[in-house]
Design a protein around this motif. Structure first.
Motif: not given
Length: 579
Positions: A147, A401, A405, A421, A425
């Motif tokens: 992220v 992810i 993001t 994000g 996760g």
């Protein structure tokens, strides 16, 4: 984790619980209590001047890109930087305006005006102080590594796109849109208005900075490039837009503090922006503090740092400044310049104040194309290119992810990108947890903040039955993921001079994610600088593949199938060195 050395295992009695005030004691007080000498003052003065030279052009460029004046950028660095160092929980943190805030600040300024941006900055300061006093700063460590890499890269793309107009000297027929998809067609249609002189100045700025960085890395490349551009503009009366022509120059004194217009409806309307500023500021400042810890082996206190960031944002807004946060590049420069403690950051603010008192009129000749070149390089350096490519290859989950993001940051909203994000996760983590067993429920996910007199708790449980006074073993048990990664970060601080090899036993680790693997990579790199070999034992095939994918390989570490083999390899290495 229990430390095992020599012929027996020593159980250290638990330290007394910290007094509340100790957790928020500024690192400045800690440094002064340790003994502050004239030599320390000289080191801090040199470091402060070095950082001020770097911060001067950056502060002006970031403020202009965010829709503020260059004077506001310098005021932010002076007031905010002073309070971050005076009250912060990090020895080396340097505060000031940051490139990561450009998009949010520009959007807020366009929507609510400059007075609205200043009020949102003040509100974010109050939120940051509340987060710190409630001791919630520790949980910022739950943000997964993909992220942070994704949103940093996305911000860099937006910053670069925001500077295309200034880099090329374009004349737009309509106001420049903020969103990228709306901005690009407008810039494309304006390409026929490109100015050759502006491009030459922008390109020359980039070339000078890159050239100095390559041939004379200790020279202040950004300041030299800006000074050369300003000197050429003044000497040859170049027809370029400058700070003077657009903003009327920089005042030669600080303004008097004043409150922005405050009302209930206005506070409510600005609350989303203030929360976004606080969220991003907490992430950015704590990441910067972690970087400083990694470079120095010191420890910051996250909640104390957030309180200081809050005070700094309130102070900055009172003087008409913009958002303040810890800045990674300037903090790293501070460490490399030999800073001893927070006095360096306070002196950096003092040197910047000295500049506006003495040399403010000279800033009027700085071309905006030159500052755009500076920001273009800042954007390029913000992208963790190597980490980005590694995460794309590491696993499909990490790639998802990262790309989610990154894409949402560019095309939607930074806060939304971080939330999505983090949510992805979390889902990935839950899925992995459902496929694992042998997770020890007592293993702490996040270390608590501790005062300086208390050593951080150990990172793994009891070591092996094989014992050797020169070999230190840490055994990690349970899921090693982004929430648990912080616990390994202080391992090197607990290694005595008698220890010559570090073994990290992964036998009880069912899986490891990229954030935790990145922490191991940093640990191995720091251990290598100390000449300390690192051996990873007992890692399963899946775990080892994850570590290797993040380039945790020889010569940084070596792998052994079990702890017994790792002990034998360590003893063989020590015996070979003793011969």
């Amino acid at each position: 984790m229990t430390k095992t050395t020599g012929k027996q295992t020593r159980k250290t009695p638990p330290p007394a619980p910290p007094v509340l005030g100790e957790l928020f004691l500024p690192k400045l007080i800690t440094v002064l209590r340790e003994g502050y000498t004239l030599a320390h003052l000289r080191s801090d003065a040199v470091a402060g001047l070095t950082v001020a030279i770097v911060a001067l052009p950056l502060s002006m460029a970031i403020a202009i890109a965010a829709g503020a004046s260059p004077a506001q950028g310098i005021i932010t660095a002076i007031i905010g930087g002073f309070f971050v160092s005076l009250l912060g929980g990090s020895r080396f943190q340097i505060g000031g305006p940051a490139g990561a805030f450009i998009v949010l600040m520009a959007t807020t300024a366009q929507t609510f005006g400059m007075d609205g941006l200043i009020l949102a900055t003040m509100m974010s300061g109050a939120i940051l102080m509340a987060i710190g006093f409630l001791k919630l700063g520790t949980y910022i460590k739950f943000i997964p590594y993909p992220v942070t890499v994704g949103f940093t890269a996305g911000i860099a793309v937006i910053i670069f796109a925001s500077q295309i107009k200034e880099l090329l000297g374009l004349q737009l027929a309509v106001p420049e849109p903020g969103p990228l998809l709306e901005k690009l067609p407008v810039l494309w249609n304006a390409l026929p208005t490109t100015d050759a002189l502006t491009i030459a100045v922008s390109a020359a700025t980039v070339l000078v900075i890159v050239g100095i960085r390559h041939f004379k890395p200790h020279w202040p490349g950004m300041l030299i490039a800006v000074a050369l551009a300003a000197g050429a503009t003044a000497a040859f009366s170049l027809p370029l837009e400058t700070i003077g022509s657009r903003f009327g120059g920089i005042p030669s004194s600080l303004p008097w503090p004043a409150l922005p217009d405050i009302s209930g409806p206005r506070l409510l309307a600005l609350l989303p922006s203030a929360i976004a500023f606080a969220l991003l500021g907490s992430i950015e400042s704590l990441l910067s503090a972690v970087v400083a810890d990694g470079m120095t082996g010191r420890h910051h206190r996250s909640n104390s740092e957030l309180v200081a960031q809050g005070v700094a944002n309130i102070g900055s807004s009172l003087f008409g400044g913009i958002c303040v946060t810890g800045t990674i590049a300037r903090t790293a420069t501070n460490v490399r310049a030999g800073a001893h403690g927070p006095v360096a950051g306070m002196m950096h603010a003092g040197f910047l104040l000295l500049f506006i008192l003495i040399a403010a009129p000279l800033a009027s000749f700085i071309p905006l194309a030159c500052l755009a070149g500076v920001l273009a390089l800042v954007a390029w350096n913000m992208v963790e290119k190597h980490a980005f490519m590694i995460l794309l290859r590491a696993s499909r989950a990490d790639a998802l992810i990262l790309l989610a993001t990154f894409g949402l940051t560019i095309f939607r909203d930074l806060t939304e990108a971080i939330v999505v994000g983090f949510a992805i996760g979390s889902v990935v983590f839950i899925h992995r947890m459902s496929q694992t067993t042998a997770i020890e429920s007592w293993t702490p996910f996040v270390d608590e903040d501790l005062p300086d007199r208390i050593t951080a708790p150990a990172d793994a449980k009891a070591g092996p039955t094989e014992q050797d006074a020169e070999i230190l073993v840490y055994r990690i048990s349970g899921a090693f993921f982004f929430g648990a990664a912080a616990s390994i970060g202080s391992v090197l601080e607990r290694i005595a001079d008698t220890h010559r090899v570090l073994i990290i036993d992964f036998a009880a680790v069912p899986f490891v994610d990229s954030t935790a693997a990145h922490m191991i990579l940093g640990l191995a790199q720091r251990a290598r600088k100390r000449g300390l070999p690192v051996i990873i034992s007992g890692a399963s095939k899946i775990v080892q593949q994850k570590l290797v994918a993040l380039e945790i390989t020889a010569p940084l570490v070596s792998y052994e199938p079990a702890l017994a083999q790792a002990m034998a390899a360590a003893r063989a290495w020590i015996d070979g060195r003793n011969e």
